[in-house]
Design a protein around this motif. Sequence first.
Motif, short mmCIF file in Angstrom:
data_model
loop_
_atom_site.label_atom_id
_atom_site.label_comp_id
_atom_site.label_asym_id
_atom_site.label_seq_id
_atom_site.Cartn_x
_atom_site.Cartn_y
_atom_site.Cartn_z
N LEU A 185 33.60 24.21 -6.57
CA LEU A 185 33.17 25.27 -5.66
C LEU A 185 34.03 25.26 -4.41
N SER A 195 32.95 27.20 -1.00
CA SER A 195 31.71 26.90 -0.28
C SER A 195 31.75 25.49 0.27
N CYS A 234 29.46 32.55 -7.12
CA CYS A 234 29.42 31.14 -7.53
C CYS A 234 27.99 30.67 -7.82
N ALA A 278 27.01 27.10 -9.49
CA ALA A 278 26.33 26.15 -8.61
C ALA A 278 24.99 25.71 -9.21
#
Length: 596
Positions: A281, A284, A379, A383
């Motif tokens: 990710l 983030s 995402c 996630a």
Amino acid sequence: MTQRPAWKLSAMLKTFSMLPLLLAAAVLSAWAVYSVPPPVVDRMLEADLRKQADIWQRAVLLHLASSEDAFVLGDLDEHDEEYLSLVPATSDVYRLTLLEADGTIFWSTRPENIGERNTQPYFQSVVSQGLVYYKHAEKPATVVDGLRIAANADGSIPNREVAEVYSPVMHDGIFIGAIQFYSDITDVRNTFITRVRISLALISLVTVAAMTVVSVVVFKANRRSLRQVEERSAKDQEIMANQLQLAREVKLLGELNEWLQSCRSLEELFGMVSEFMSHLLPDSEGSIYVFSNSRDVLDGCSSWNGGSHKDHIQPGECWGLRRGRTYEFGASEVEFTCAHAEPHDGRPYFCFPILAHGETVGLMHLRARPSRAGDFSGCKQLAQMCAEQISMAIANVRMRDQLHDQSVRDPLTGLFNRRHMTDSLRKFIASSQERGQALSVVSIDVDHFKKFNDNHGHDAGDMVLRAVGTALEQACDGDEVACRPGGEEFALLLPNVSPEDAVTKAELLRQAIEDVVVRYGEKALPRISISLGVAHYPAHGTMPQDLLRASDEALYEAKAKGRNQVCVAEGASPLPRNPAALPEAGSAQEQKKGAA
């Protein structure tokens, strides 16, 4: 003379410029069809045979009466030899060889090989280090046992592809031998190579055909068609990029799951999570919180990509935990900020409750990085998958810790049991040998314990044992270990403690036990006393059994002298002449008195 439009000239030029590419693609495809499959198939077969060797090895060791005796002493009974001789008939192995740690063959499906010794460098540098060694070579068909050999037209003997795998045999972390498997992979290798070549040939034909069609379309189509082709190509590239990204994410998720399942502690697990999440990710910044044992707060455990976490947060500070599902800030017209996300700058974020076996064990918080806020919502699914893997890993580590703790703890007193005592003593002796540190063992026995059971009942006896166990646990500092091997017997392992300090600690413990008052019902039980025997390393032995025997003999001496005293094994420094001069244990133990 009529001039062709510029876009047609451009299309023609592009078409003609693609002809060399078509030729190059055809040549490259032909080369790939011939050259690429063998090494690719060999790598696949090697990976498969390594796994198969592990399965074969487990099966062999499982059927042996004693794998340790077999590889250390070369001791095989008739049942072992009968099973081993049947392995080639029940598997893809055509020859099986058992080797001792020095490489000497002590059993083989080829009896004439027994007694030979493998002196190849890889046996010592790879196999004896506990690693699987794989070797693949082309050999004459005569080396393959049980194979019906048909000569070639010219009378020569054909060759076969033979894979040879050495699988090490370990016992308590020590290399004691190896199992050598021979497998004829000629047929399966040829089959896979043929299939890969056919697949590559079809792909190559489709590719060349597609390129040819594109060339014709580009040559005949107008400007609009050409633009559409270009747009379509751009979309295909986007799809391919998405597929490559998806493949990368799937690979990383698989690696994350594999690494997390091999973690031994939560600290190690959270370190791996931070490393993987920064790759999975990248858009983030995030953090992980896990419920404390009391479940009244969540402890901050790790962060990544510039994110931060607080030391502790309350469950009510997160809307995701309060609502029992994922909370997405920035996706609704009306929304509220989680208290744990303050100070908040308006960037979108996710709060994923981490669930394991139907129970919430923690929280994963993700916030868009300042430069990636526009693409953040994409995402969410990835996630969520990461949170699920993390939740199962946390549950597995906690369950493993609980099972391990149950396996090494005495259920009555909470002290370590005999198994952990022996393992710890071995480690302490190894450390003392390496660093020259002192080590003492104290054997302890409750005096006249049978009277507590006979006169007051077994419940009263259990309360006495728990009180003694509590006093021992409170007397331990640092790496010192308190154990209950069984019954009314206890023990203390005192690493890095001088012999004099060990005797002093034993005497202080004896005094502390005298001051313990155990109440049973409305009355206090009779005074508890203990006898103690002390042995020192290396004066009384360099092996666990020697030290334990010496401390037990000293304990018997203390009982013979009247109990309620400390004795040191013969050959060590004597007890302090004036035990009364030792520091008073009563004042320090007043806080530890218990009323059951």
